[in-house]
Structure formats: C-alpha cells, structure tokens
Design an enzyme around this catalytic site. Sequence first.
Site, PDB file in Angstrom:
ATOM      1  N   SER A  94       0.804  -1.224   0.000  1.00  0.00           N
ATOM      2  CA  SER A  94       0.000   0.000   0.000  1.00  0.00           C
ATOM      3  C   SER A  94       0.836   1.273   0.000  1.00  0.00           C
ATOM      4  O   SER A  94       0.350   2.338  -0.397  1.00  0.00           O
ATOM      5  CB  SER A  94      -0.950   0.001   1.207  1.00  0.00           C
ATOM      6  OG  SER A  94      -0.229  -0.188   2.415  1.00  0.00           O
ATOM      7  N   ASP A 208       4.551  -8.138   6.273  1.00  0.00           N
ATOM      8  CA  ASP A 208       5.130  -9.388   6.782  1.00  0.00           C
ATOM      9  C   ASP A 208       5.525  -9.221   8.246  1.00  0.00           C
ATOM     10  O   ASP A 208       5.228 -10.085   9.089  1.00  0.00           O
ATOM     11  CB  ASP A 208       6.354  -9.775   5.955  1.00  0.00           C
ATOM     12  CG  ASP A 208       6.008 -10.093   4.511  1.00  0.00           C
ATOM     13  OD1 ASP A 208       5.830 -11.268   4.195  1.00  0.00           O
ATOM     14  OD2 ASP A 208       5.922  -9.146   3.717  1.00  0.00           O
ATOM     15  N   HIS A 347       1.092   4.692   7.043  1.00  0.00           N
ATOM     16  CA  HIS A 347       1.459   5.007   5.661  1.00  0.00           C
ATOM     17  C   HIS A 347       2.204   6.340   5.610  1.00  0.00           C
ATOM     18  O   HIS A 347       2.160   7.115   6.567  1.00  0.00           O
ATOM     19  CB  HIS A 347       0.205   5.069   4.788  1.00  0.00           C
ATOM     20  CG  HIS A 347      -0.468   3.743   4.642  1.00  0.00           C
ATOM     21  ND1 HIS A 347      -1.493   3.327   5.463  1.00  0.00           N
ATOM     22  CD2 HIS A 347      -0.248   2.726   3.762  1.00  0.00           C
ATOM     23  CE1 HIS A 347      -1.892   2.116   5.103  1.00  0.00           C
ATOM     24  NE2 HIS A 347      -1.142   1.724   4.076  1.00  0.00           N
TER      25      HIS A 347
END
Length: 422
Positions: A94, A208, A347
């Site tokens: 993303s 991850d 983000h």
Amino acid sequence: MDYNEKKSNIHSMTKRSSIPNGPFIYLFLEQSEAQWLEKLQQLQKVSKSHAKPFSFQKSTGISDFDVTLTCPKPTSVHKLRPSDIDVVGAMGDSITAGFGIEATTAAGIAIENRGLSWTIGGEESLETSLTIPNILRKFKPDVKGYSIGRNIDPANQTDFWFNVAVGGARSRDMPEQARNLIQKMKNDSRISFEEDWKLISIFIGGNDLCALNRDESSSPENYVKTLKESLDILHDQVPRALVNLIEILEIYLLPQVPDGFGASPSCKVLQTTFCNYVVTANETETEHIRKQNKLYQSLAQDLIDSGVYDTKDDFSVVIQPFFRDSVLPYTEDGQVDATFFAPDCFHFSSKGHAMGALNLWNNMLEPVGQKTTKWGIKNLKCPTEEAPYIYTSKNSRGEAGINRPCLIKLFVFCFISICLQL
C-alpha cells in the site's frame, strides 16, 4: 564621387534590390555617373517585373537532409546512466500503491494516489512532487511507465501504467506481481519490451513484519524465499533491467509516531488497525521484532551479495539500504515529526514519499558498500564525469570501467611519489 564610393553604393543597391552582385556591374564605372545610374535603375525595374520570388524554408531539420540522430544505448546494465532509463516499474504494497498520501482524515487512507507515489508517480513536476520518475525526467523527458491519478478518479483521468503494487501485499505476493508486471510490459505498445531499459523498484516487507505473531510465513527465511522467487522471475524473463530492492524500514519504531508533532487524535487507533502486533508490543516483543527486522535486511543482502543476479550483462539487482539504520524524522525541538506520515501513522504522507524518493535516488548514485543507510533531507546527487553510471555491484568494483579515471589518477600519483623517492 570617386571610384571606391561608386563601387560601395552599387554594392549596397544591388544587395537591396536582389540584383546579382559580380564583376560585370563595375563596367559601368567606365561611363558617366548618369549613364550607369540610369542602367542600374533599368536593371531594378527588370528585376521587379520579371524576377520570381525565391521560395525557402524558415527552418531546416534533419528530415530535410535525410539524416538521423541515433545515439547507441548501452548494452550493459553496469554502464547505465539516468538518461538511458526508458521505462519505470514498481512492485510492493500500500505504500507504493499510494494509500493516504494526501489524506487528512481516516477516510482518506483508502484513496490510492499512485500519481504521487515515491518510486513510480509521474504527476506534476520535480519542483512540486519529488518522485523517481520526476527526477528521471530531468535526464530523460520522455521516460515511460509512471502512474497518473487516483483510484477514485474517472478512468479517463488515470493511468497506473506499470505500478502493480497492491494494498496489503506481502513478500509471498511478489512472484504474482512480477508476472503481472511482465505481462503488462509485453502487452504495452508504448514501449519496446526487448530494447527499452527498465528501472524496477521493489519495496515490500512491512505487512510481513506486522504478521510475525500470527503467521509462520512471515519468518525472515520465508520472506527472502518468496522475494527470491520474484527476483528469479524478473531475472529470467525481463531483458535490460535494473532492479532497486529497497530495504525494509525499522518498523519497530512506529509506536513512537502517535506521540509526535502533527499526529492526529485517531492516529494510535488507526495504527493498531494496520499493524497491531508491532504497535502494542511489550519490551520483549519489541526486541524480537527488532531482531527479525534486522534478519529481513541481512538475509536479503546475503541473497544479492551471492551474485545470483549478476550472471547476465543486461540485468542486475541492487540493494538500496537508506532505511537500514534510519531513525524517525524529528522537528527542530526534538519531537518525532508525524507530518511525514498519513493520519494513520503507518502510511507515508506526501512528505514521507518525497523523503523516500530523495534518499532512494541518492542511494542509486552511491557505490555498493558505500551507500548511505540513514535517510535525511539533503541535496539530490548528480552523475559525475568520473561516475556517470547508476551504481551496481560490478561497476562499484570498477569492473565496468566506472572507476577507471580514479584508478589512473591513483596510478599516476603513486608513480610520481616513487620517482620522487628515488
């Protein structure tokens, strides 16, 4: 009026009247002034009444001479200059998909602003949007492959082109993204898949690390295993490509962001939505995450250092490690600067993307083994006469001739020093 003055006047009149200028005109000088002036006027009348206008082009280009300007492209990835890059591509999650770049609220996080994404965004210009394609445009104005638009824009206003990143993606998704990227490149008539030089940037691993506590596939070993699968696909199937493998950031630092300058009130809650394990980890868990984070980095480095992707002259993978030892950005008064992050404190904001692009670019122009491992705000680097190429493992060792001028200078210096001692 003497001879020279008459000659000068005649020359001036013939220039203005388009009458051919030659030795014959000066025969008039042997006659009286009135005679030759009369004859000259007669010639002017004839010229005006019978001469056809001369047709000519205002400009002349290479097509008029049937010539071309064809500068040969390099055949080796180790002699690749920024101006040689024809196409950009990107794989990832993303972050690369541009989630939340311009968000001011939680709802804005879901907007994918791929046109401003650090490795692949092509909107605006370098002066207003610091991205890798916009830097490359300074060297190659017609570079292709960059993304334009957002996922909420009308279809005719968007072109994500070769940005195949997917929100929520993990390392295990990279082989599929690699195949998708290859298919898109092969099917796109705007580029030459065989001839064009490609810069492909990969940034993966955040999701991850966020899943370390619930999924065995998030182990460092599995992370590198599936990363290798994707790089193998690119190595086997993509000609003329340089791959930027961007090292995963220090994700265990994220819990500090919600307390920083500019953090939104909902920042902490939103952060747990995306990466609960890391954000809520206790001291023991944080140390475990830190060690796994470092293993992600070191195992990826070992893979690239093995030389497995340096077996062809037109393909190479380079680790870009500017996140390796990074600390969070701080304000002048010592607070964590949360304005580099979207409202979810996970983000990147547009400032974070610009910071990433700046440091990625500078890493590309630093030799392997001497690359900066902490990101920061600094001037963009430029290729030099002695180092005109984007660095790879081979040209960093001088195998592609990049350091030859430096070696020559060193040899001369040593030779002179020895002679002086003698």
